[in-house]
Design a protein around this motif. Structure first.
Motif, short mmCIF file in Angstrom:
data_model
loop_
_atom_site.label_atom_id
_atom_site.label_comp_id
_atom_site.label_asym_id
_atom_site.label_seq_id
_atom_site.Cartn_x
_atom_site.Cartn_y
_atom_site.Cartn_z
N LEU A 292 0.84 -1.20 0.00
CA LEU A 292 0.00 0.00 0.00
C LEU A 292 0.88 1.25 0.00
O LEU A 292 0.59 2.24 -0.67
N ARG A 293 1.95 1.18 0.74
CA ARG A 293 2.87 2.31 0.84
C ARG A 293 3.44 2.66 -0.53
O ARG A 293 3.52 3.84 -0.89
N VAL A 294 3.84 1.66 -1.31
CA VAL A 294 4.46 1.98 -2.60
C VAL A 294 3.43 2.30 -3.67
O VAL A 294 3.77 2.93 -4.67
N PHE A 295 2.16 1.89 -3.48
CA PHE A 295 1.15 2.23 -4.49
C PHE A 295 0.90 3.74 -4.51
O PHE A 295 0.43 4.28 -5.48
N CYS A 296 1.16 4.38 -3.44
CA CYS A 296 0.92 5.83 -3.39
C CYS A 296 1.95 6.45 -2.48
O CYS A 296 1.88 6.29 -1.27
N GLU A 297 2.89 7.15 -3.06
CA GLU A 297 3.99 7.66 -2.25
C GLU A 297 3.51 8.59 -1.16
O GLU A 297 4.17 8.76 -0.15
N LYS A 298 2.33 9.19 -1.38
CA LYS A 298 1.85 10.13 -0.37
C LYS A 298 1.10 9.42 0.75
O LYS A 298 0.70 10.02 1.73
N MET A 299 0.86 8.12 0.57
CA MET A 299 0.13 7.40 1.61
C MET A 299 1.03 7.26 2.84
O MET A 299 2.21 6.97 2.74
N ASP A 300 0.43 7.46 3.98
CA ASP A 300 1.21 7.53 5.21
C ASP A 300 0.89 6.31 6.06
O ASP A 300 -0.25 6.14 6.48
N ILE A 301 1.84 5.43 6.28
CA ILE A 301 1.58 4.26 7.11
C ILE A 301 2.54 4.25 8.28
O ILE A 301 3.63 3.71 8.21
N PRO A 302 2.14 4.87 9.38
CA PRO A 302 3.04 4.89 10.54
C PRO A 302 3.16 3.50 11.13
O PRO A 302 2.24 2.67 11.01
N PHE A 303 4.32 3.20 11.70
CA PHE A 303 4.51 1.92 12.36
C PHE A 303 4.39 2.15 13.86
O PHE A 303 5.24 2.79 14.48
N LEU A 304 3.33 1.66 14.46
CA LEU A 304 3.08 1.85 15.89
C LEU A 304 3.35 0.53 16.60
O LEU A 304 2.97 -0.53 16.10
N SER A 305 3.97 0.59 17.74
CA SER A 305 4.24 -0.66 18.46
C SER A 305 3.02 -1.11 19.26
O SER A 305 2.97 -2.22 19.75
N TYR A 306 2.04 -0.23 19.42
CA TYR A 306 0.80 -0.63 20.10
C TYR A 306 -0.35 0.09 19.44
O TYR A 306 -0.15 1.12 18.77
#
Lengths: 226, 226
Positions: free
Chosen positions: A90-104
């Motif tokens: 999903l991240r590479v399909f749209c460079e503007k898409m924001d996928i933060p990595f949360l540990s919880y």
């Protein structure tokens, strides 16, 4: 070339759309042992196809910036691994898409509703129990149940019984379901807007062996709408 | 959402299209070690994208039954592994496509020309030598050189020097080149009809680190034409 495999009347009475949990496990074993798929390969194929399914259900150009911010909630087992791969694609399909990595997972429902446009439920797969009450998975499920933004579940909605779909009344009510390899029985009780199957990699011989009637895939598409 | 990353004028002077063999190895190491891709995952991504590229260059519905019979020639190392995955995906893209599994490459050139519509060269990747004269790889290359049916090479045309493209005069002359991750230097001497890059999985940060200018990918496409 036929792009859609129509039902064969001679086989139709025996064919079905759904696999039991035991059959799903047997199908996966066959892919791993007889067809020598690596588990990494299957996870990559399923995660990629899940990301394609998300963009089919929610076409990116039509989404606002906020809507393009996706939260993928990943559990501890294979379903969670598929979720991580899905997030990467999903991240590479749209460079503007924001996928933060949360540990919880934040417990503030309103915060999630406001910060994200979409949630992908990759918490639990078929046959995986949520674990002890109050543990991270049951807490994640309790939060997901309360969200008002669209929800996409991978393979089975987390917390549903893969066979019966029980808990489907009180449980998650995803808008989109992406069945991996083949739909599990509980998918018969799915009532959301879009149901995709991501199982193009299942060889024809395996499909026949399990008497599965799956939709035809178009061109080089890796997912098909049911 | 911008579906194509146009060249940024401020970066343009330093960017380039091709990687040296050492840079290509460093890029792969970065994906494996820093980004924690599994090798199986990379092979699956590259093989899938290669199959998509083949169907873009040779759209299946336009091909006759004979033309849809593809021979994928796989070498002993990673390039051959990508070829195997490519063959598997080509197989599922068209159920009528026939991909026999041969334990050796026929030496009769005319037989191959008549039996197959297309050959995929997955014999050798960058930095891999063909081995001893008269061994299976040099024999395969000698046969591939003589074929008159269309040839698709994966990553580099087997036998070419990945840096200089030398042997490109006497060597294979593929009609289609599918660069994996990013084009290697020798791709500058490719003069066939279609050049695709299958590197959507390369993270933006890695692309920037290697100062690569790659084409934009459309929608959920995993390959782009150069």
């Amino acid at each position: 070339m036929s792009s859609a495999a129509g039902p064969d009347p001679s086989e139709a009475p025996e064919e079905r759309h759904f696999l039991s949990t035991a059959e799903a496990a047997a199908l996966e074993r066959e892919l791993l042992e007889d067809y020598r798929f690596g588990r990494q390969q299957l996870v990559e194929l399923c995660g990629h196809a899940s990301a394609v399914a998300v963009t089919k259900a929610f076409p990116l150009p039509a989404l606002s910036r906020k809507q393009r911010t996706v939260l993928v909630v990943c559990g501890p087992e294979q379903n969670g691994a598929v979720g991580l791969v899905c997030a990467r694609h999903l991240r590479v399909f749209c460079e503007k898409m924001d996928i933060p990595f949360l540990s919880y997972l934040p417990t503030e429902v309103q915060l999630i509703n406001e910060a994200y446009g979409l949630v992908v439920d990759a918490v639990l797969g078929p046959g995986v129990e949520p674990g002890e009450v109050g543990g991270p998975c049951t807490r994640a499920l309790a939060t997901l149940k309360l969200l008002s933004i669209p929800l996409v579940s991978l393979d089975i909605p987390s917390g549903w019984d893969a066979e019966t779909g029980s808990d489907s009344e009180d449980g998650l009510r995803p808008d989109v379901l992406v069945s991996l390899a083949a739909p599990k029985r509980c998918a018969g009780r799915f009532s959301g807007r879009h149901h995709f199957v991501a199982g193009r990699f299942v060889p024809d011989d395996v499909r026949r062996k399990f008497a599965l009637r799956l939709p035809g895939y178009t061109g080089t598409d890796c997912v098909a709408a049911l």
